[in-house]
Design a protein around this motif. Structure first.
Motif, mmCIF file in Angstrom:
data_model
loop_
_atom_site.group_PDB
_atom_site.id
_atom_site.type_symbol
_atom_site.label_atom_id
_atom_site.label_comp_id
_atom_site.label_asym_id
_atom_site.label_seq_id
_atom_site.Cartn_x
_atom_site.Cartn_y
_atom_site.Cartn_z
ATOM 1 N N UNK A 160 5.999 -9.829 14.559
ATOM 2 C CA UNK A 160 7.400 -9.408 14.467
ATOM 3 C C UNK A 160 8.005 -9.496 15.854
ATOM 4 N N UNK A 161 9.139 -10.177 15.950
ATOM 5 C CA UNK A 161 9.725 -10.483 17.244
ATOM 6 C C UNK A 161 11.239 -10.525 17.137
ATOM 7 N N UNK A 162 11.888 -10.814 18.240
ATOM 8 C CA UNK A 162 13.335 -11.051 18.273
ATOM 9 C C UNK A 162 13.632 -11.947 19.468
ATOM 10 N N UNK A 163 14.812 -12.533 19.469
ATOM 11 C CA UNK A 163 15.188 -13.421 20.568
ATOM 12 C C UNK A 163 15.441 -12.622 21.840
ATOM 13 N N UNK A 164 15.277 -13.296 22.970
ATOM 14 C CA UNK A 164 15.546 -12.706 24.284
ATOM 15 C C UNK A 164 14.778 -11.403 24.503
ATOM 16 N N UNK A 165 13.488 -11.462 24.281
ATOM 17 C CA UNK A 165 12.619 -10.284 24.391
ATOM 18 C C UNK A 165 11.434 -10.655 25.280
ATOM 19 N N UNK A 166 11.440 -10.164 26.508
ATOM 20 C CA UNK A 166 10.364 -10.536 27.436
ATOM 21 C C UNK A 166 9.013 -9.970 26.998
ATOM 22 N N UNK B 79 15.672 -9.582 12.963
ATOM 23 C CA UNK B 79 17.106 -9.620 12.643
ATOM 24 C C UNK B 79 17.405 -10.440 11.393
ATOM 25 N N UNK B 80 16.375 -10.988 10.756
ATOM 26 C CA UNK B 80 16.588 -11.749 9.524
ATOM 27 C C UNK B 80 16.271 -10.922 8.281
ATOM 28 N N UNK B 81 15.843 -9.660 8.477
ATOM 29 C CA UNK B 81 15.458 -8.824 7.343
ATOM 30 C C UNK B 81 15.754 -7.363 7.696
ATOM 31 N N UNK C 156 14.014 -4.815 10.508
ATOM 32 C CA UNK C 156 14.839 -4.289 11.595
ATOM 33 C C UNK C 156 14.721 -2.771 11.649
ATOM 34 N N UNK C 157 14.842 -2.135 10.500
ATOM 35 C CA UNK C 157 14.770 -0.675 10.448
ATOM 36 C C UNK C 157 13.395 -0.171 10.879
ATOM 37 N N UNK D 84 9.993 -0.871 18.256
ATOM 38 C CA UNK D 84 8.561 -1.102 18.489
ATOM 39 C C UNK D 84 8.222 -2.539 18.861
ATOM 40 N N UNK D 85 9.213 -3.413 18.857
ATOM 41 C CA UNK D 85 9.002 -4.842 19.084
ATOM 42 C C UNK D 85 8.420 -5.070 20.463
ATOM 43 N N UNK D 86 7.450 -5.949 20.611
ATOM 44 C CA UNK D 86 6.834 -6.780 19.590
ATOM 45 C C UNK D 86 5.794 -6.001 18.787
#
Length: 81
Positions: free
Chosen positions: A7-13, A39-41, A45-46, A51-53
């Motif tokens: 589980x990830x997201x863009x622009x996340x070091x 961000x696609x679900x 997201x909730x 907690x990402x990643x």
């Protein structure tokens, strides 16, 4: 072959760091990585926003606070291939 959900997201070091650890571990532990952008679900997201990643390997979930080479390797070693 181990199934890994990332589980990830863009622009996340931190996500980039976790991905690098998984890439390093691929040579010793064959794995199929399914990357999921939270961000696609709405449910993802909730559940994972703070907690990402998050990496799921079998029944083990490793979040940003627990993420390390050692934690990932232990989960991969114990996962059924």
């Amino acid at each position: 072959m181990r199934d890994v959900i990332f589980y990830t997201k863009e622009n996340c070091s931190l996500c980039d760091d976790a991905e690098s650890l998984l890439d390093i571990l691929k040579s010793d532990y064959p794995m199929e990585i399914e990357e999921r952008d939270i961000y696609t679900n709405d449910e993802w997201l909730e559940e994972y926003q703070l907690l990402i990643p998050v990496v799921q390997i079998g029944d083990v979930t490793i979040d940003c606070e627990e993420m390390s080479y050692e934690a990932l390797e232990e989960a991969l070693r114990n996962a059924k291939s």
